[in-house]
Write an enzyme that holds these catalytic residues in place. Structure first.
Site, PDB file in Angstrom:
ATOM      1  N   ASP A 223       0.871  -1.187   0.000  1.00 59.41           N
ATOM      2  CA  ASP A 223       0.000   0.000   0.000  1.00 59.41           C
ATOM      3  C   ASP A 223       0.903   1.231   0.000  1.00 59.41           C
ATOM      4  OD1 ASP A 223      -2.166   2.006   0.674  1.00 59.41           O
ATOM      5  OD2 ASP A 223      -3.334   0.169   0.863  1.00 59.41           O
ATOM      6  N   HIS A 261     -12.280  -0.989  -8.606  1.00 52.97           N
ATOM      7  CA  HIS A 261     -13.462  -0.126  -8.815  1.00 52.97           C
ATOM      8  C   HIS A 261     -13.139   1.352  -8.553  1.00 52.97           C
ATOM      9  CE1 HIS A 261     -15.559   0.155  -4.593  1.00 52.97           C
ATOM     10  NE2 HIS A 261     -14.264   0.258  -4.478  1.00 52.97           N
TER      11      HIS A 261
HETATM   12  C1  LIG Z   1     -10.616   1.554  -1.489  1.00 51.97           C
HETATM   13  S1  LIG Z   1      -9.199   1.248  -0.511  1.00 51.97           S
HETATM   14  C2  LIG Z   1      -9.215  -0.531  -0.402  1.00 51.97           C
HETATM   15  C3  LIG Z   1      -8.435  -1.020   0.781  1.00 51.97           C
HETATM   16  C4  LIG Z   1      -8.483  -2.543   1.015  1.00 51.97           C
HETATM   17  N1  LIG Z   1      -8.141  -3.308  -0.151  1.00 51.97           N
HETATM   18  C5  LIG Z   1      -9.813  -2.972   1.580  1.00 51.97           C
HETATM   19  O1  LIG Z   1     -10.655  -3.453   0.860  1.00 51.97           O
HETATM   20  O2  LIG Z   1     -10.019  -2.759   2.785  1.00 51.97           O
HETATM   21  C6  LIG Z   1      -7.909   1.553  -1.681  1.00 51.97           C
HETATM   22  C7  LIG Z   1      -6.506   1.348  -1.129  1.00 51.97           C
HETATM   23  O3  LIG Z   1      -5.567   1.573  -2.194  1.00 51.97           O
HETATM   24  C8  LIG Z   1      -4.447   2.238  -1.670  1.00 51.97           C
HETATM   25  N2  LIG Z   1      -3.730   2.889  -2.800  1.00 51.97           N
HETATM   26  C9  LIG Z   1      -4.078   4.017  -3.453  1.00 51.97           C
HETATM   27  N3  LIG Z   1      -3.198   4.257  -4.449  1.00 51.97           N
HETATM   28  C10 LIG Z   1      -2.284   3.248  -4.412  1.00 51.97           C
HETATM   29  C11 LIG Z   1      -1.124   2.945  -5.173  1.00 51.97           C
HETATM   30  N4  LIG Z   1      -0.751   3.736  -6.192  1.00 51.97           N
HETATM   31  N5  LIG Z   1      -0.398   1.859  -4.856  1.00 51.97           N
HETATM   32  C12 LIG Z   1      -0.782   1.057  -3.828  1.00 51.97           C
HETATM   33  N6  LIG Z   1      -1.885   1.275  -3.075  1.00 51.97           N
HETATM   34  C13 LIG Z   1      -2.619   2.364  -3.355  1.00 51.97           C
HETATM   35  C14 LIG Z   1      -5.064   3.195  -0.681  1.00 51.97           C
HETATM   36  O4  LIG Z   1      -4.125   3.694   0.251  1.00 51.97           O
HETATM   37  C15 LIG Z   1      -6.134   2.315  -0.038  1.00 51.97           C
HETATM   38  O5  LIG Z   1      -5.620   1.598   1.068  1.00 51.97           O
END
Ligand SMILES: C[S@@+](CC[C@H](N)C(=O)[O-])C[C@H]1O[C@@H](n2cnc3c(N)ncnc32)[C@H](O)[C@@H]1O
Length: 359
Positions: A223, A261
């Site tokens: 993350d 999504h």
């Molecule tokens: C909608 S949340 C989903 C979190 C987790 N998978 C869950 O369902 O509880 C999106 C996640 O993507 C991470 N994120 C955003 N951009 C990212 C990137 N470029 N690389 C890795 N993670 C990223 C955010 O920090 C966040 O934790």
């Protein structure tokens, strides 16, 4: 004509449902009813909540709308011990049982975080955003209404405003706790895997659940650096701070829960291509990508509420991030554009489906 007017007024005031729910959560009404151990009357509820007597009728009105929305239910109890005259009293419903703070399923912080003014403000920018001229940000990407409102995308906003960021990550972790019930029933999906990377796995809730359910499976959570900084690791759950568009650690399988999504088709194909590169094992045995996400069912959603929630989430993804909800056909197109050859969708838990994607 009046039916049409009523329909419009109903839609105009639909936010009252969300805000009344948020208010019930903020006041801790579900916990108070639960702690009371028997149906609670209005006066008992007002007293337990320390509501000023001048606001008791307002509390009644709040409860009336929440009963109407099936958050609570009403029953009759004797007004005095020993029977006689009866008065109305409130009880929990299956929905408010999911709001209790002492339960692993307690969704209250999720509701408060999702109705935070930071996430509500972009909706006021939606019309202007549509009229705008394709404004792009410094990464040359089309800005979202969230970015139009706050000047930053959701992830950068969370980094710069840790209070909001922590509440958002906490909300996602709470949503993930319910995954526990699914993983128990579908351990076979993880059978034969030695390593798994949870891309965008937040603070690691799902990785912990999977590693506990599937003995010996080593999970890595990828993350953003500020999200995983300082999180405690264990033998089977490690954290890597990084950008999924740059690098995804190699593994037997990759998990993407509620990730794709939130991104455009173009970005999803980039991420899926990176996943594909990362799951080819040393001896060329091929792994898989496991997606937990929404599939808009054109016909198969079993009740109308699920369909509208999916469509509302689609608008949410458009407004708050740059993503969208997808039909199975649209998912299939993404997989094929990223070079995958097969997939299997298992609709299994409320709004989400489990999709296995194979190279
Ligand atoms: C909608 S949340 C989903 C979190 C987790 N998978 C869950 O369902 O509880 C999106 C996640 O993507 C991470 N994120 C955003 N951009 C990212 C990137 N470029 N690389 C890795 N993670 C990223 C955010 O920090 C966040 O934790």
């Amino acid at each position: 004509m009046f039916q049409a007017q009523s329909h419009l007024y109903s839609l105009t005031s639909i936010f009252v449902s969300s805000m009344s729910l948020k208010c019930a959560v903020q006041l801790g009404i579900p916990d108070v009813i639960n702690d009371h151990k028997r149906p609670i009357t209005l006066l008992e509820l007002a007293s337990a909540l320390r509501i000023h007597p001048s606001k008791t009728t307002c509390l009644h009105r709040l409860m009336r709308v929440l009963v109407h929305l099936h958050i609570f239910a009403e029953t009759l109890v004797p007004k005095h011990e020993g029977g006689g005259e009866e008065v109305k009293a409130y009880v929990l419903t299956p929905s408010s049982s999911l709001l209790l703070s002492d339960k692993a399923t307690g969704l209250s912080p999720f509701i408060v975080a999702m109705l935070d003014p930071v996430l509500m403000t972009p909706w006021h920018f939606l019309g202007d955003w549509f009229r705008g001229n394709h404004e792009k940000n410094c990464s040359n990407k089309l800005i979202s209404p969230f970015e139009a409102a706050h000047g930053l995308n959701l992830w950068d906003y969370g980094r710069k405003n840790p209070e909001f960021g922590d509440a958002f990550n906490g909300a996602m972790a709470i949503d993930s706790r319910m995954t526990n019930f699914i993983i128990r029933d579908c351990k076979h999906i993880f059978q034969g895997l030695n390593t798994l990377v949870d891309v965008g796995g937040g603070t690691g809730t799902v990785a912990k659940i999977i590693s506990e359910a599937c003995w010996g499976l080593k999970c890595t959570v990828l993350d953003l650096p500020h999200v995983v900084a300082g999180l405690p690791e264990s033998e089977n759950v490690k954290f890597v701070g990084g950008d999924m568009f740059e690098f995804i650690p190699p593994s037997d399988a990759i998990l993407l829960k509620l990730m794709l999504h939130a991104w455009s088709d173009e970005d999803c194909v980039k991420v899926l291509r990176k996943c594909r590169e990362s799951i080819v094992g040393k001896n060329n045995e091929q792994g898989k990508v496991i997606i937990i996400d929404i599939v808009i069912g054109e016909t198969q959603d079993d009740h109308a509420e699920a369909t509208s929630t999916k469509l509302f989430f689609d608008m949410l993804m458009m407004t708050v991030v740059t993503g969208r909800e997808r039909t199975e056909k649209e998912w299939e197109q993404l997989f094929s554009n990223a070079g995958f050859s097969q997939h299997k969708v298992t609709p299994m838990f409320g709004l989400r489906s489990l999709i296995e994607v194979f190279p």
